[in-house]
Design a protein around this motif. Structure first.
Motif, PDB file in Angstrom:
ATOM      1  N   ARG A  14       0.807  -1.228   0.000  1.00 24.30           N
ATOM      2  CA  ARG A  14       0.000   0.000   0.000  1.00 24.30           C
ATOM      3  C   ARG A  14       0.831   1.264   0.000  1.00 24.30           C
ATOM      4  NH1 ARG A  14      -4.316  -0.624   4.571  1.00 24.30           N
ATOM      5  NH2 ARG A  14      -4.563   1.595   4.141  1.00 24.30           N
ATOM      6  N   ALA A  15       2.012   1.233   0.604  1.00 25.64           N
ATOM      7  CA  ALA A  15       2.799   2.472   0.648  1.00 25.64           C
ATOM      8  C   ALA A  15       3.332   2.838  -0.725  1.00 25.64           C
ATOM      9  CB  ALA A  15       3.962   2.311   1.631  1.00 25.64           C
ATOM     10  N   LEU A  17       1.508   2.450  -3.567  1.00 25.41           N
ATOM     11  CA  LEU A  17       0.429   2.777  -4.501  1.00 25.41           C
ATOM     12  C   LEU A  17       0.370   4.274  -4.715  1.00 25.41           C
ATOM     13  CD1 LEU A  17      -2.343   0.422  -3.162  1.00 25.41           C
ATOM     14  CD2 LEU A  17      -1.017   0.135  -5.226  1.00 25.41           C
ATOM     15  N   PHE A  18       0.049   4.676  -5.936  1.00 32.59           N
ATOM     16  CA  PHE A  18      -0.039   6.100  -6.203  1.00 32.59           C
ATOM     17  C   PHE A  18      -1.088   6.348  -7.272  1.00 32.59           C
ATOM     18  CE2 PHE A  18       2.102   6.155 -10.331  1.00 32.59           C
ATOM     19  CZ  PHE A  18       2.769   4.942 -10.312  1.00 32.59           C
ATOM     20  N   SER A  19      -1.476   7.603  -7.417  1.00 28.22           N
ATOM     21  CA  SER A  19      -2.474   7.984  -8.419  1.00 28.22           C
ATOM     22  C   SER A  19      -1.785   8.771  -9.522  1.00 28.22           C
ATOM     23  CB  SER A  19      -3.562   8.841  -7.771  1.00 28.22           C
ATOM     24  OG  SER A  19      -2.995   9.964  -7.156  1.00 28.22           O
ATOM     25  N   ARG A  20      -2.435   8.809 -10.685  1.00 31.77           N
ATOM     26  CA  ARG A  20      -1.840   9.522 -11.826  1.00 31.77           C
ATOM     27  C   ARG A  20      -2.422  10.923 -11.924  1.00 31.77           C
ATOM     28  NH1 ARG A  20       1.339   6.038 -14.116  1.00 31.77           N
ATOM     29  NH2 ARG A  20       0.840   3.865 -13.813  1.00 31.77           N
ATOM     30  N   PRO A  21      -1.619  11.881 -12.339  1.00 27.50           N
ATOM     31  CA  PRO A  21      -2.112  13.262 -12.355  1.00 27.50           C
ATOM     32  C   PRO A  21      -3.154  13.470 -13.446  1.00 27.50           C
ATOM     33  CG  PRO A  21       0.078  13.150 -13.314  1.00 27.50           C
ATOM     34  CD  PRO A  21      -0.225  11.789 -12.789  1.00 27.50           C
ATOM     35  N   ALA A  22      -4.058  14.395 -13.177  1.00 29.39           N
ATOM     36  CA  ALA A  22      -5.082  14.778 -14.145  1.00 29.39           C
ATOM     37  C   ALA A  22      -5.178  16.290 -14.121  1.00 29.39           C
ATOM     38  CB  ALA A  22      -6.412  14.123 -13.782  1.00 29.39           C
ATOM     39  N   VAL A  26     -10.135  18.865 -12.896  1.00 28.71           N
ATOM     40  CA  VAL A  26     -10.900  19.619 -11.893  1.00 28.71           C
ATOM     41  C   VAL A  26     -10.167  20.912 -11.561  1.00 28.71           C
ATOM     42  CG1 VAL A  26     -11.785  19.594  -9.552  1.00 28.71           C
ATOM     43  CG2 VAL A  26     -11.918  17.539 -10.917  1.00 28.71           C
TER      44      VAL A  26
ATOM     45  N   SER B 152      -5.078   4.464   0.043  1.00 29.60           N
ATOM     46  CA  SER B 152      -3.622   4.656  -0.006  1.00 29.60           C
ATOM     47  C   SER B 152      -3.187   5.233  -1.330  1.00 29.60           C
ATOM     48  CB  SER B 152      -2.905   3.319   0.197  1.00 29.60           C
ATOM     49  OG  SER B 152      -3.059   2.862   1.495  1.00 29.60           O
ATOM     50  N   ALA B 153      -3.846   4.781  -2.412  1.00 29.71           N
ATOM     51  CA  ALA B 153      -3.474   5.305  -3.730  1.00 29.71           C
ATOM     52  C   ALA B 153      -3.839   6.775  -3.862  1.00 29.71           C
ATOM     53  CB  ALA B 153      -4.164   4.490  -4.821  1.00 29.71           C
ATOM     54  N   TYR B 154      -4.970   7.164  -3.281  1.00 28.62           N
ATOM     55  CA  TYR B 154      -5.426   8.551  -3.427  1.00 28.62           C
ATOM     56  C   TYR B 154      -4.640   9.522  -2.562  1.00 28.62           C
ATOM     57  CZ  TYR B 154      -9.586   7.903  -6.333  1.00 28.62           C
ATOM     58  OH  TYR B 154     -10.444   7.668  -7.375  1.00 28.62           O
ATOM     59  N   THR B 158       3.295   8.126  -1.361  1.00 25.59           N
ATOM     60  CA  THR B 158       3.853   8.299  -2.719  1.00 25.59           C
ATOM     61  C   THR B 158       3.096   9.383  -3.465  1.00 25.59           C
ATOM     62  OG1 THR B 158       4.067   5.896  -2.621  1.00 25.59           O
ATOM     63  CG2 THR B 158       4.731   6.959  -4.654  1.00 25.59           C
ATOM     64  N   THR B 159       1.751   9.313  -3.380  1.00 24.43           N
ATOM     65  CA  THR B 159       0.950  10.320  -4.075  1.00 24.43           C
ATOM     66  C   THR B 159       1.226  11.709  -3.513  1.00 24.43           C
ATOM     67  OG1 THR B 159      -0.771   8.712  -4.456  1.00 24.43           O
ATOM     68  CG2 THR B 159      -1.407  10.997  -4.656  1.00 24.43           C
ATOM     69  N   PHE B 221      -6.406  15.881  -4.775  1.00 21.10           N
ATOM     70  CA  PHE B 221      -6.100  14.471  -4.530  1.00 21.10           C
ATOM     71  C   PHE B 221      -7.108  13.549  -5.193  1.00 21.10           C
ATOM     72  CE2 PHE B 221      -2.819  14.674  -1.265  1.00 21.10           C
ATOM     73  CZ  PHE B 221      -2.893  15.998  -0.892  1.00 21.10           C
ATOM     74  N   SER B 223      -9.283  14.055  -7.556  1.00 19.15           N
ATOM     75  CA  SER B 223      -9.562  14.179  -8.976  1.00 19.15           C
ATOM     76  C   SER B 223      -8.546  13.402  -9.799  1.00 19.15           C
ATOM     77  CB  SER B 223      -9.512  15.659  -9.376  1.00 19.15           C
ATOM     78  OG  SER B 223      -8.212  16.152  -9.146  1.00 19.15           O
ATOM     79  N   ARG B 224      -7.548  12.820  -9.152  1.00 22.42           N
ATOM     80  CA  ARG B 224      -6.525  12.091  -9.893  1.00 22.42           C
ATOM     81  C   ARG B 224      -7.021  10.706 -10.264  1.00 22.42           C
ATOM     82  NH1 ARG B 224      -1.329  14.522  -8.872  1.00 22.42           N
ATOM     83  NH2 ARG B 224      -0.215  12.543  -8.818  1.00 22.42           N
ATOM     84  N   GLU B 225      -6.302  10.064 -11.195  1.00 23.11           N
ATOM     85  CA  GLU B 225      -6.756   8.781 -11.726  1.00 23.11           C
ATOM     86  C   GLU B 225      -6.149   7.632 -10.954  1.00 23.11           C
ATOM     87  OE1 GLU B 225      -6.941  10.517 -16.246  1.00 23.11           O
ATOM     88  OE2 GLU B 225      -5.696   8.764 -15.835  1.00 23.11           O
ATOM     89  N   VAL B 226      -7.044   6.756 -10.477  1.00 21.91           N
ATOM     90  CA  VAL B 226      -6.600   5.545  -9.785  1.00 21.91           C
ATOM     91  C   VAL B 226      -7.224   4.363 -10.497  1.00 21.91           C
ATOM     92  CG1 VAL B 226      -6.860   4.230  -7.662  1.00 21.91           C
ATOM     93  CG2 VAL B 226      -6.235   6.611  -7.538  1.00 21.91           C
TER      94      VAL B 226
END
Lengths: 148, 377
Positions: A14-15, A17-22, A26, B152-154, B158-159, B221, B223-226
């Motif tokens: 879990r540490a 995991l990350f999200s991709r920028p958009a 928004v 955790s992803a949101y 790391t994010t 946070f 609005s990002r793609e997961v």
């Protein structure tokens, strides 16, 4: 009689995991951080740049509060405008040969840019992060299969 | 690039962007200039001996505070210019607690700057709150482990560090790399960067209200793609589907071959659908019958787990707070939006639970149905 117990499926760390920028979906973070105008005090090629700095730079700076504006001396050289971006790249535009409104346009170009390298788009295939809206065609999901 | 080269490149980028000569009283700084003092006119033998000059450029650069212009433009860039009016708050949000000992060592007489330790902790809690309620309200049937992974992803570490870099906080961060000690873990650049968005969230809460902080978190946070699909992993989707369907009180799932082509060739394609009675729950393709059946069961479960509430219908529990200025205990006003809690989903199945006899417990819906059937009788 397994001596080592395994997780049922590959575990997610879990540490990591990350999200991709958009950026722009928004909220929008402008990519330009700082614009530096370098000019010479004496040479004639910097005359229009000096006019722009004296008359128009302040209103451009007030209209863009998210950008740092700086002026720097660049003696016995042609004037340039340098933009610094959030991807740690910079763009340099020479300002000699332009009229005052041409210089304003070049500053606006720096403000509008993202700092990314200019890529030729003619031959590139379109890449998207979202799946296609209508789905990908399947020959087995038509009314009459094997009929082209 | 090796680890050492990466460190060098990141140090160079940091040094190049943080300090500008126009913001300093004198550049190069006096302590950097080597050699004996120019005022001594008589060269005595003792003064000819050159004093060793210990000046570390990167330490000096790390100690410089960010310029007012940099802080102000950063605040405008993230859209908080009207919410956070003081640059000191932003400077505090960008100062990691590891910076304090370094500052004290080199400037013992100056007042110690405020660090973002408390803000970061408060912001972390707020981020967890908003992300959890958002994920739960948007995907009510998501399994618990996947929901935790999504949170955790949101808003995970790391994010947070990625968001700080994308905001342009790298040149504003003041920190000091510390190695592992028995009492606390190591602090790396990513850890220090991750503290900035958390601190900013807490700063918005403190300067304005909980709902402003929620708006900030949703903007940057959530609005990002997961990719949730990749987080849902199956060991035996057919078993999971059987148990899930029984919890919903429907007929047992049956797989049926819908289409096929090339059965005895090198590349067969089978399309299998899994049905509960007359309703198709999922469809899958594959180059073998087993593979297609597996994918059909997976598809059926993913259609359930990834059921998404449309954004305009999502109701969040934190909407019961008012949008008045102040913290949650002092803010006055009524709730900004209605909130009706959704039914707690009973669709989750667990693999291999230790200590159970292997009996399958019917879910709430099946029990309710059997109760109503008994009532009718």
């Amino acid at each position: 009689m397994a001596s080592s117990s395994r997780a049922a499926t590959k575990p997610l760390l879990r540490a990591q995991l990350f999200s991709r920028p958009a950026n722009g979906h928004v909220s929008f973070i402008p990519q330009v951080r700082k614009v530096v105008i370098e000019f010479c005090d004496s040479w004639a090629s910097s005359a229009n740049t000096r006019t722009f700095m004296n008359n128009h730079l302040e209103e451009v700076a007030r209209a863009n509060p998210h950008v740092e504006f700086a002026v720097q001396q660049r003696s016995q050289k042609e004037p340039i405008a340098r933009g610094f971006y959030l991807n740690n790249r910079d763009k340099v535009i020479p300002l000699n040969g332009f009229e005052v409104n041409g210089i304003a346009k070049k500053i606006q170009l720096l403000l509008d840019s993202s700092g990314a390298k200019i890529k030729p788009l003619k031959r590139r295939a379109v890449e998207s992060t979202t799946e296609s809206a209508r789905g990908i065609w399947s020959g087995l999901h038509v009314d009459e299969t094997f009929k082209i | 690039m090796g680890h050492a080269q990466k460190r060098l490149a990141s140090t160079a980028a940091r040094l190049a962007s943080s300090v500008h000569a126009s913001s300093l009283k004198s550049f190069p700084p006096k302590e950097a200039l080597a050699g004996p003092s120019a005022s001594s006119k008589t060269k005595t033998p003792s003064s000819l001996a050159v004093k060793p000059n210990f000046f570390a450029a990167d330490t000096w650069a790390a100690l410089q505070p960010p310029t007012k212009a940099a802080l102000s433009t950063f605040t405008h860039r993230i859209g908080l210019a009207t919410t956070i009016t003081s640059p000191d708050v932003v400077q505090q949000a960008c100062t990691h607690p590891t910076f304090i000992p370094l500052f004290e060592r080199h400037n013992p007489k100056d007042p110690v700057p405020a660090s973002n330790a408390n803000l970061s902790a408060l912001g972390n809690s707020l981020l967890g709150l908003f992300a959890t309620e958002f994920v739960n309200a948007t995907f009510p049937h998501l399994p618990t482990r996947v929901m935790k992974a999504a949170v955790s992803a949101y808003v995970g570490p790391t994010t947070c560090s990625h968001i700080a870099t994308e905001m342009g906080a790298q040149s504003l961060l003041r920190w000091n790399r510390t190695s592992n000690t028995p009492t606390r873990p190591a602090v790396l650049h990513a850890d220090a960067m991750a503290s900035i968005p958390r601190a900013l969230t807490a700063a918005v809460y403190q300067q304005h209200s909980l709902l402003s902080a929620r708006k900030f978190v949703h903007k940057f946070f959530l609005s990002r793609e997961v990719d949730l699909r990749s987080m849902i992993k199956f060991r035996d989707p057919k078993l999971a589907l059987r148990e899930t369907v029984s919890k919903f009180g429907r007929e047992k799932p049956v797989s049926r071959l819908l289409k096929e082509t090339g059965r005895f060739s090198l590349s067969p394609v089978y399309v299998v659908g899994v049905f509960s009675g007359a309703d198709e729950l999922g469809e899958g393709f594959g180059s073998s019958l087993k593979m297609a059946e597996f994918r059909a069961a997976e598809d059926a479960l993913l259609r359930l787990y990834l059921t998404r509430q449309p954004p305009h219908l999502v109701q969040l529990p934190s909407s019961t707070f008012s949008s008045g200025v102040g913290d949650v205990f002092t803010a006055s006003g009524t709730a900004i939006a209605p909130y009706t809690p959704g039914e707690i989903a009973d669709s989750e199945v667990l693999y291999g639970s230790a200590g159970r006899t292997g009996t399958q417990v019917p879910g709430a819906r099946t029990l309710a149905m059997s109760e109503s059937a008994a009532d009718i009788q």
